[in-house]
Every structure is written in C-alpha cells, then in structure tokens.
Enzyme design. Structure first.
Site, PDB file in Angstrom:
ATOM      1  N   GLY A  13     -24.825  77.809  25.716  1.00  0.00           N
ATOM      2  CA  GLY A  13     -24.474  78.799  26.736  1.00  0.00           C
ATOM      3  C   GLY A  13     -23.971  78.060  27.974  1.00  0.00           C
ATOM      4  N   VAL A  14     -23.869  78.786  29.071  1.00  0.00           N
ATOM      5  CA  VAL A  14     -23.356  78.171  30.299  1.00  0.00           C
ATOM      6  C   VAL A  14     -24.206  76.971  30.718  1.00  0.00           C
ATOM      7  CG1 VAL A  14     -23.121  78.571  32.785  1.00  0.00           C
ATOM      8  CG2 VAL A  14     -22.070  80.140  31.173  1.00  0.00           C
ATOM      9  N   LYS A  34     -27.610  77.116  17.498  1.00  0.00           N
ATOM     10  CA  LYS A  34     -28.135  77.514  16.188  1.00  0.00           C
ATOM     11  C   LYS A  34     -27.207  78.443  15.415  1.00  0.00           C
ATOM     12  CE  LYS A  34     -31.371  81.048  17.873  1.00  0.00           C
ATOM     13  NZ  LYS A  34     -32.760  81.468  17.803  1.00  0.00           N
ATOM     14  N   ASN A  41     -26.091  84.551  25.114  1.00  0.00           N
ATOM     15  CA  ASN A  41     -26.137  85.572  26.168  1.00  0.00           C
ATOM     16  C   ASN A  41     -25.043  85.325  27.193  1.00  0.00           C
ATOM     17  OD1 ASN A  41     -28.231  86.996  25.110  1.00  0.00           O
ATOM     18  ND2 ASN A  41     -29.750  86.387  26.628  1.00  0.00           N
ATOM     19  N   ALA A  45     -22.095  88.085  29.171  1.00  0.00           N
ATOM     20  CA  ALA A  45     -22.159  88.472  30.588  1.00  0.00           C
ATOM     21  C   ALA A  45     -20.898  89.247  30.983  1.00  0.00           C
ATOM     22  CB  ALA A  45     -22.318  87.233  31.463  1.00  0.00           C
ATOM     23  N   GLY A  47     -20.629  91.473  34.262  1.00  0.00           N
ATOM     24  CA  GLY A  47     -20.391  91.720  35.684  1.00  0.00           C
ATOM     25  C   GLY A  47     -19.727  90.576  36.400  1.00  0.00           C
ATOM     26  N   HIS A 225     -33.187  96.271  32.198  1.00  0.00           N
ATOM     27  CA  HIS A 225     -31.973  96.783  32.848  1.00  0.00           C
ATOM     28  C   HIS A 225     -31.989  98.300  32.768  1.00  0.00           C
ATOM     29  CE1 HIS A 225     -27.853  97.291  34.082  1.00  0.00           C
ATOM     30  NE2 HIS A 225     -27.763  95.999  34.289  1.00  0.00           N
ATOM     31  N   ARG A 272     -32.497  96.310  40.075  1.00  0.00           N
ATOM     32  CA  ARG A 272     -32.731  96.818  38.719  1.00  0.00           C
ATOM     33  C   ARG A 272     -34.149  97.325  38.471  1.00  0.00           C
ATOM     34  NH1 ARG A 272     -29.397  91.979  35.783  1.00  0.00           N
ATOM     35  NH2 ARG A 272     -27.415  92.778  36.533  1.00  0.00           N
ATOM     36  N   HIS A 333     -33.588  93.006  29.266  1.00  0.00           N
ATOM     37  CA  HIS A 333     -32.308  92.395  29.619  1.00  0.00           C
ATOM     38  C   HIS A 333     -32.414  90.906  29.946  1.00  0.00           C
ATOM     39  CE1 HIS A 333     -28.234  92.095  30.991  1.00  0.00           C
ATOM     40  NE2 HIS A 333     -28.584  91.815  32.231  1.00  0.00           N
ATOM     41  N   ARG A 368     -34.597  89.551  39.070  1.00  0.00           N
ATOM     42  CA  ARG A 368     -33.348  88.816  39.327  1.00  0.00           C
ATOM     43  C   ARG A 368     -32.295  89.720  39.963  1.00  0.00           C
ATOM     44  NH1 ARG A 368     -28.425  88.222  36.237  1.00  0.00           N
ATOM     45  NH2 ARG A 368     -29.326  89.298  34.456  1.00  0.00           N
TER      46      ARG A 368
HETATM   47  C1  LIG Z   1     -25.197  91.779  28.038  1.00  0.00           C
HETATM   48  C2  LIG Z   1     -25.503  90.798  29.122  1.00  0.00           C
HETATM   49  C3  LIG Z   1     -24.799  90.831  30.307  1.00  0.00           C
HETATM   50  C4  LIG Z   1     -25.077  89.914  31.325  1.00  0.00           C
HETATM   51  N1  LIG Z   1     -24.330  89.928  32.463  1.00  0.00           N
HETATM   52  C5  LIG Z   1     -24.529  88.967  33.391  1.00  0.00           C
HETATM   53  C6  LIG Z   1     -23.678  88.876  34.522  1.00  0.00           C
HETATM   54  O1  LIG Z   1     -22.734  89.642  34.675  1.00  0.00           O
HETATM   55  N2  LIG Z   1     -23.937  87.899  35.434  1.00  0.00           N
HETATM   56  C7  LIG Z   1     -24.961  87.006  35.299  1.00  0.00           C
HETATM   57  O2  LIG Z   1     -25.142  86.151  36.171  1.00  0.00           O
HETATM   58  N3  LIG Z   1     -25.765  87.071  34.225  1.00  0.00           N
HETATM   59  C8  LIG Z   1     -25.568  88.006  33.263  1.00  0.00           C
HETATM   60  N4  LIG Z   1     -26.368  88.042  32.170  1.00  0.00           N
HETATM   61  C9  LIG Z   1     -27.405  87.019  32.011  1.00  0.00           C
HETATM   62  C10 LIG Z   1     -26.770  85.687  31.646  1.00  0.00           C
HETATM   63  O3  LIG Z   1     -25.682  85.906  30.783  1.00  0.00           O
HETATM   64  C11 LIG Z   1     -27.756  84.755  30.958  1.00  0.00           C
HETATM   65  O4  LIG Z   1     -28.956  84.724  31.628  1.00  0.00           O
HETATM   66  C12 LIG Z   1     -27.220  83.335  30.935  1.00  0.00           C
HETATM   67  O5  LIG Z   1     -25.904  83.329  30.507  1.00  0.00           O
HETATM   68  C13 LIG Z   1     -28.065  82.485  30.037  1.00  0.00           C
HETATM   69  O6  LIG Z   1     -27.381  81.302  29.775  1.00  0.00           O
HETATM   70  P1  LIG Z   1     -28.101  80.133  29.018  1.00  0.00           P
HETATM   71  O7  LIG Z   1     -27.114  79.035  28.920  1.00  0.00           O
HETATM   72  O8  LIG Z   1     -29.409  79.848  29.638  1.00  0.00           O
HETATM   73  O9  LIG Z   1     -28.441  80.731  27.547  1.00  0.00           O
HETATM   74  P2  LIG Z   1     -27.503  81.378  26.458  1.00  0.00           P
HETATM   75  O10 LIG Z   1     -26.170  81.627  26.980  1.00  0.00           O
HETATM   76  O11 LIG Z   1     -28.222  82.518  25.858  1.00  0.00           O
HETATM   77  O12 LIG Z   1     -27.384  80.225  25.343  1.00  0.00           O
HETATM   78  C14 LIG Z   1     -28.470  79.877  24.535  1.00  0.00           C
HETATM   79  C15 LIG Z   1     -28.025  78.827  23.517  1.00  0.00           C
HETATM   80  O13 LIG Z   1     -29.171  78.219  22.927  1.00  0.00           O
HETATM   81  C16 LIG Z   1     -28.960  78.059  21.533  1.00  0.00           C
HETATM   82  N5  LIG Z   1     -30.260  77.987  20.865  1.00  0.00           N
HETATM   83  C17 LIG Z   1     -31.345  78.802  21.036  1.00  0.00           C
HETATM   84  N6  LIG Z   1     -32.363  78.389  20.247  1.00  0.00           N
HETATM   85  C18 LIG Z   1     -31.928  77.303  19.568  1.00  0.00           C
HETATM   86  C19 LIG Z   1     -32.503  76.434  18.584  1.00  0.00           C
HETATM   87  N7  LIG Z   1     -33.758  76.599  18.133  1.00  0.00           N
HETATM   88  N8  LIG Z   1     -31.745  75.435  18.081  1.00  0.00           N
HETATM   89  C20 LIG Z   1     -30.459  75.245  18.487  1.00  0.00           C
HETATM   90  N9  LIG Z   1     -29.856  76.037  19.419  1.00  0.00           N
HETATM   91  C21 LIG Z   1     -30.588  77.043  19.951  1.00  0.00           C
HETATM   92  C22 LIG Z   1     -28.142  79.278  21.152  1.00  0.00           C
HETATM   93  O14 LIG Z   1     -27.500  79.068  19.911  1.00  0.00           O
HETATM   94  C23 LIG Z   1     -27.186  79.371  22.356  1.00  0.00           C
HETATM   95  O15 LIG Z   1     -26.104  78.500  22.135  1.00  0.00           O
HETATM   96  C24 LIG Z   1     -26.115  88.953  31.142  1.00  0.00           C
HETATM   97  C25 LIG Z   1     -26.830  88.922  29.952  1.00  0.00           C
HETATM   98  C26 LIG Z   1     -26.533  89.826  28.936  1.00  0.00           C
HETATM   99  C27 LIG Z   1     -27.321  89.757  27.672  1.00  0.00           C
END
Ligand SMILES: Cc1cc2nc3c(=O)[nH]c(=O)nc-3n(C[C@H](O)[C@H](O)[C@H](O)COP(=O)(O)OP(=O)(O)OC[C@H]3O[C@@H](n4cnc5c(N)ncnc54)[C@H](O)[C@@H]3O)c2cc1C
Length: 481
Positions: A13-14, A34, A41, A45, A47, A225, A272, A333, A368
């Site tokens: 993810g990001v 994985k 997630n 995103a 918004g 949410h 929220r 959410h 948040r």
């Molecule tokens: C529908 C939706 C809309 C949203 N809108 C917004 C928004 O507009 N603005 C905002 O700021 N936030 C928003 N959020 C929240 C935000 O998107 C997330 O909190 C944030 O992007 C999380 O990023 P991350 O990199 O921590 O995790 P994620 O982007 O969820 O990435 C997780 C990664 O971990 C990997 N992974 C997990 N477990 C394992 C494992 N056991 N082995 C190997 N890989 C694994 C997955 O494959 C994935 O690649 C939104 C969330 C959702 C669900």
C-alpha cells in the site's frame, strides 16, 4: 527473490511503497504483498489526501486543530505536529513522482471533507488512492535495488540476531532473512461482517507483531464510517466518500428528513464517529435502519464529473445519485490503534518498524479525521525509512537465518471460523460497544485462538488469515472487557 536482504517490507500500500522509495538506493530491499500489488486499502481511497499546500488561505495550525478536534483531543500531539508540518513536503513529492491531482484553471483543486475547517484535500476525481498507488508502483519498479514479490503471504516472522520470514508462495514455503523489517500490512476490516476494506485487510501484520511480543495499542479504536452503500449482500461495502457530504449532500432518515441538526451543530460535516453515533440514535428514534445521502439538489453534470466512480458504482446497484438519494448505513472503515510505534516508526522490538494503518502513531486519537490516513502513511513510512537508512550505516556482518519447521501438516482448517468471528464482532462492538456480548464473545474467541494455535493445521493463506482475524478480535475484545 534472493535469500537475504537489508530490509524486508511487508505490504504494497502507500506505506510500503513510499517506505521502499525512501530507503537508500544502495540497500537491498524486498517488498512483499499477499495478493496483487494493487490490491490494498490504499488503492480504494477515494476522497484524497489532506495537506496544507495553499498557505494563503489555510494554515498548519488549523489542520492541527481539526485533527485534534476529530480525535477528541486524545491524539499524540507530537505526532500530529509532525504529520501536519511534514505532510505538505511528502504530497509535493507525490506530485514530483507524477500523481496528477485535479486542477481548476491550472491550480490544484482543494476539496472539503467532514471535520476540516478549510478545503485542503487534494484528490484525483474520486479515485485518489488508485492514482497514487499506480504512480508509486511504477516508480518502485524502476528501482533496481527493490525486488517485488506478489502473491507472497508472510505466515510467520522469527527474530534472532536478524529477521527471518516464512513466506507462502504458490503452495510452497520459502524463507527469507533481513536486518530490518517494515510492517505495512494495513487494516483489520475483514474482522467485521460489513466493511469498506479490501480482502487483504485481515490484520496479519498486527498478529505477526503480537506473536513477536511487540506492544499493540488501542486496537479497540475502530472507525465506523457513517455512509457505506447499504447493500447487505456483499461483505465489501462500497464507500460513499466523505467528500459527497463535503460537496453538500444531505443525510436523511427513513422519512426522508434531515436529522443531523438534532445531534451536532456541524450537521452532515461533523466528524465520522459523531455522524455514525447520530445514525444509531436516529435508528432507535424512528425504529428504522433506512438512511439516505441526497445530492440531487446539485447540478447532475457536476456530480457525475466530481464523483465518476461513485456514480457508476451506485448506478450498477440501480441508483442514479443525480436523481434519487443513495441508501447508506454505517460500516467498519478504519483502525486508529495498531502496533505501537515511535515518531520514527520504531516498534518495541529492535529492528522492527511499522507504518500506515497497521501502526499506532497516535495521530488520530479516538477518531481519524478524513484524508489524514494517506498522509500518515506517507509521513511516517518516510521517517521509518530515514531511521533505517541511518542505522544501516553501522549494521553489517553475515545475516543469520532462522529455521522454520517443515509444514508437514495436512489438516485443513475447518470452515466457519472467520464467519463466526465476524458475527461475534458485529454483535459485540459495532459503533456502540455491547458489554454483555463483549464478555460472551471474548470467551469464545479465546477458545478459537487456542484451537488455531494448538492444532496442527496446514499453514496456508486460509490458516494465516483466520489466525490473524481471531488474534485481532481477541485483542480488541480483551481491551474492551
Ligand atoms: C474504501 C476506502 C476509502 C478510503 N479513502 C481514504 C481517503 O480518501 N483518504 C485517506 O487518507 N484514507 C482513506 N482510506 C484509508 C486509507 O486508504 C488506508 O488507511 C491506507 O491507505 C492504508 O495504507 P497502508 O499502506 O497502511 O495499507 P494497505 O494499503 O491496506 O496495504 C496493505 C498491504 O499489506 C499487504 N499484506 C497484508 N498482510 C500481508 C501478509 N501476511 N503478507 C504479505 N503481505 C501482506 C497487502 O497485500 C497490501 O499490499 C480509505 C480506505 C478505504 C477502505
């Protein structure tokens, strides 16, 4: 995939991608996810990302205050200070990488979302996450020092002198080792029956860190949410973004009447948790779980142009949002708690770092503020990478790998464990905690956890995710007892 790396990042993810890009290009990095790279997630995103870029009309003090107000003043102020001050430079870096944020007359368009006192959300239509993730993936792939492995689920982590990872790929186990580890595994949405989260959100990183003995903090701080699309037929609830209310949509009850004035003076733009609680109260008052989001009073072309993805998605469900209100209901959410980290992303385990939704930096407090999580993922993954870069200068010597026992177990996991866990969580803690159900649920979840840990089930994706969900449910309910 090689055997040894300087840094293993779990998650694409990001937080994982941006962390990888900020590591010294001289370091050997493995980035694991994985499923596919884009399934996260982050990619969902809608918004946008909040940052004070327009310093003429906005200020970091205002962003700081809004974050604290949304978080009920339970935020870690040092972390919030870092978030709002360092955030703009990370967002400018995204622009440098090529993220195409929407513009009006050549200038970046800032939108408003619930809880923000100024329009400061940068967005790409209503699929900002996808736009950011695609750009970051392209950049990561251009870096020769970063190996990327898709469909590679981390089943276990051992920590001796170094880290060793048991990775399940295409039906086989492989072991990889590294000096440092950055967990960026995202949220826990799949522990609930209805969630906006992607299917990867099973809390694996939190469960892995918990088993290593890392400190986990405030896992009960779950964000519900208020406006998921009300379709109880699928687990992944389609989100009707905060920015739809930001652009003027009204929240209506079953009588198609606005009701937020009874609960909060900020009306539909209250944070929220306030809006979700108001919906639950209004449900009690009317005896109906029917709620709607109405933007039909706005210009239909402007709505379609601003929310193309939401428009198409609800249209597929038979609702034309320019002509009729959208049925909505709260759903899980986001997770404010997680693996406890310092402002440098350091966990309580030496060499183990965490960033993004799986971590707890304390920036969000009890709730948040919209569009602050992408920002958190950017700022704190960068800081964790900086810290690892610094420490790597004095790290060396051969990497020592741990041995994982051969997975000779053939016993498949019995079906129904995830479904039961979700039902327990839905009853025990959905927007408002139910103390009786928490006590009952905790006892059953503790039994399930013991069974999963002690029975020699085959260690595959199914087992790993079930164990993660049960572990996460266990920690949440224990905190709420
Ligand atoms: C529908 C939706 C809309 C949203 N809108 C917004 C928004 O507009 N603005 C905002 O700021 N936030 C928003 N959020 C929240 C935000 O998107 C997330 O909190 C944030 O992007 C999380 O990023 P991350 O990199 O921590 O995790 P994620 O982007 O969820 O990435 C997780 C990664 O971990 C990997 N992974 C997990 N477990 C394992 C494992 N056991 N082995 C190997 N890989 C694994 C997955 O494959 C994935 O690649 C939104 C969330 C959702 C669900």
């Amino acid at each position: 995939m090689k055997k040894d790396y300087d840094v293993v990042i779990v998650g694409s993810g990001v937080a994982g991608l941006y962390g990888a890009l900020n590591l010294d290009p001289a370091l050997r990095v493995l980035l694991l996810c994985k499923r596919s790279l884009v399934l996260s997630n982050s990619a969902l995103a809608q918004g946008g990302v909040a940052a004070v870029i327009d310093t003429q009309h906005d200020s970091v003090d205002s962003h700081f205050n809004d974050t604290l107000i949304a978080g009920g003043f339970k935020n870690n102020k040092d972390s919030v200070d870092i978030l709002v001050n360092q955030g703009p430079q990370e967002v400018r870096k995204l622009i440098e990488y090529g993220v195409d944020f929407d513009k009006v007359d050549g200038a970046i368009h800032f939108t408003l979302e619930g809880g923000h006192s100024k329009p400061r959300i940068l967005h790409h239509k209503d699929f900002t996450g996808r736009a950011i993730v695609e750009t970051l993936i392209e950049t990561v792939k251009s870096r020769p020092n970063i190996d990327v492995a898709e469909n590679s689920i981390v089943c276990g982590i051992k920590k001796g002198t170094n880290f060793s990872f048991d990775i399940y790929i295409d039906g086989e186990h492989q072991v990889v080792s590294s000096y440092y580890c950055l967990l960026a595994t995202g949220g826990i949405g799949r522990v609930y029956e209805y969630t906006t989260n992607s299917k990867i959100a099973t809390g694996d990183g939190i469960a892995l860190a918990y088993r290593l003995g890392a400190k986990i903090r405030n896992l009960h701080l779950v964000q519900f949410h208020p406006t998921g699309f009300a379709n109880k037929l699928t687990r992944e609830t389609f989100l009707i973004s905060e920015s739809v209310r930001g652009e003027g949509a009204y929240l209506l009850n079953c009588h198609r009447e606005r009701f937020m004035q009874k609960y909060d003076e900020r009306l539909e733009l209250a944070p929220r948790d306030v809006v979700s609680h108001a919906i639950m109260e209004e449900e009690k008052a009317t005896g109906s779980s029917e709620f709607y989001l109405d933007i039909t009073h706005k210009d239909p072309e402007a709505v379609k142009n601003r929310f193309p993805m939401i428009y198409e998605n609800v249209l597929k469900q038979g609702v034309d949002m320019t002509k009729e209100p959208i049925p909505v209901y709260p759903c899980q959410h986001y997770l404010m708690g997680g693996i406890d980290v310092s402002t440098e992303g350091k966990t309580s385990i030496d060499g183990l770092y965490a960033a993004g939704e799986c971590s707890h930096t304390g920036v969000h407090g009890n709730n948040r503020l919209a569009s602050n999580s992408l920002l958190e993922a950017l700022v704190f993954s960068h800081r964790a990478a900086d810290e690892i870069n610094r420490l790597m200068k004095s790290t060396g010597g051969p990497i020592k790998s741990a041995v994982f026992p051969e997975d000779e177990n053939t016993l498949p996991l019995p079906s129904g464990i995830r479904t039961e866990t979700r039902a327990i969580m839905q009853r025990a803690y959905f927007v408002v905690p139910n103390q009786q159900e928490i006590v009952k649920g905790y006892e059953r979840i503790a039994e399930l956890k013991k069974m999963l840990e002690q029975t020699p089930y085959r260690v595959d994706r199914n087992y790993v995710e079930a164990l993660s969900l049960v572990t996460v449910a266990y920690i949440i309910l224990k905190e709420l007892l």
